[in-house]
Design a protein around this motif. Structure first.
Motif, mmCIF file in Angstrom:
data_model
loop_
_atom_site.group_PDB
_atom_site.id
_atom_site.type_symbol
_atom_site.label_atom_id
_atom_site.label_comp_id
_atom_site.label_asym_id
_atom_site.label_seq_id
_atom_site.Cartn_x
_atom_site.Cartn_y
_atom_site.Cartn_z
ATOM 1 N N ASP A 72 2.005 -36.223 19.686
ATOM 2 C CA ASP A 72 1.929 -34.894 20.286
ATOM 3 C C ASP A 72 2.818 -34.714 21.511
ATOM 4 O O ASP A 72 2.811 -33.657 22.124
ATOM 5 C CB ASP A 72 0.477 -34.588 20.676
ATOM 6 C CG ASP A 72 -0.423 -34.537 19.454
ATOM 7 O OD1 ASP A 72 0.051 -34.085 18.388
ATOM 8 O OD2 ASP A 72 -1.595 -34.958 19.569
ATOM 9 N N CYS A 73 3.581 -35.722 21.869
ATOM 10 C CA CYS A 73 4.446 -35.650 23.047
ATOM 11 C C CYS A 73 5.591 -34.670 22.794
ATOM 12 O O CYS A 73 6.260 -34.741 21.770
ATOM 13 C CB CYS A 73 4.998 -37.035 23.361
ATOM 14 S SG CYS A 73 6.032 -37.073 24.817
ATOM 15 N N PRO A 74 5.824 -33.712 23.710
ATOM 16 C CA PRO A 74 6.950 -32.783 23.530
ATOM 17 C C PRO A 74 8.288 -33.512 23.611
ATOM 18 O O PRO A 74 8.447 -34.450 24.378
ATOM 19 C CB PRO A 74 6.818 -31.805 24.695
ATOM 20 C CG PRO A 74 5.651 -32.220 25.474
ATOM 21 C CD PRO A 74 5.088 -33.476 24.918
ATOM 22 N N TYR A 75 9.223 -33.076 22.833
ATOM 23 C CA TYR A 75 10.547 -33.686 22.839
ATOM 24 C C TYR A 75 11.553 -32.699 22.287
ATOM 25 O O TYR A 75 11.196 -31.684 21.720
ATOM 26 C CB TYR A 75 10.570 -34.973 22.019
ATOM 27 C CG TYR A 75 10.252 -34.785 20.554
ATOM 28 C CD1 TYR A 75 11.269 -34.626 19.624
ATOM 29 C CD2 TYR A 75 8.947 -34.741 20.106
ATOM 30 C CE1 TYR A 75 10.987 -34.437 18.282
ATOM 31 C CE2 TYR A 75 8.648 -34.560 18.774
ATOM 32 C CZ TYR A 75 9.663 -34.412 17.867
ATOM 33 O OH TYR A 75 9.378 -34.222 16.548
ATOM 34 N N GLY A 76 12.829 -33.004 22.448
ATOM 35 C CA GLY A 76 13.904 -32.194 21.897
ATOM 36 C C GLY A 76 14.793 -31.594 22.961
ATOM 37 O O GLY A 76 14.318 -31.143 23.990
#
Length: 113
Positions: A72-76
């Motif tokens: 669920d960790c935000p990335y990008g």
């Protein structure tokens, strides 16, 4: 050593036209590329691998790469397309790494939505 380009005259009262804005952007990209090349050439091989893979680590959330927290960790990074050198560096760090398109259209996940 590189030759210095002539300064770009800016008149903020008149505004900046597209041609001048493009020249400023192109000069910034050129200087930034030269700085990256100079930094890269002064590092050891393992340090070069880290420098090459760093943007990819921020862009992906792969369990085999450094910085992975959980699913669920935000990335990008918006509009980032990893180059072959970054993918190769990631594969040298983690043999199981593979880049995959997740259909997110290059958008950054919002931390505070």
């Amino acid at each position: 050593m590189t030759a210095h380009a002539k300064p770009i005259a800016l008149d903020f009262d008149e505004g900046i036209d597209r041609k001048t804005l493009r020249r400023l952007r192109d000069r910034f990209l050129m200087v930034n590329h030269q700085r990256w090349e100079r930094t890269h050439s002064s590092l050891t091989y393992r340090q070069q691998v880290v420098l090459e893979v760093l943007p990819l680590v921020f862009h992906t959330n792969h369990p085999a790469l450094p910085g992975y927290l959980d699913v669920d960790c935000p990335y990008g990074l918006s509009h980032y397309q990893p180059n072959p050198a970054a993918v190769g560096a990631a594969r040298r760090l983690a043999r199981t790494f593979s880049i995959r398109d997740e259909g997110r259209d290059g958008q950054i996940w919002k931390l505070f939505s």
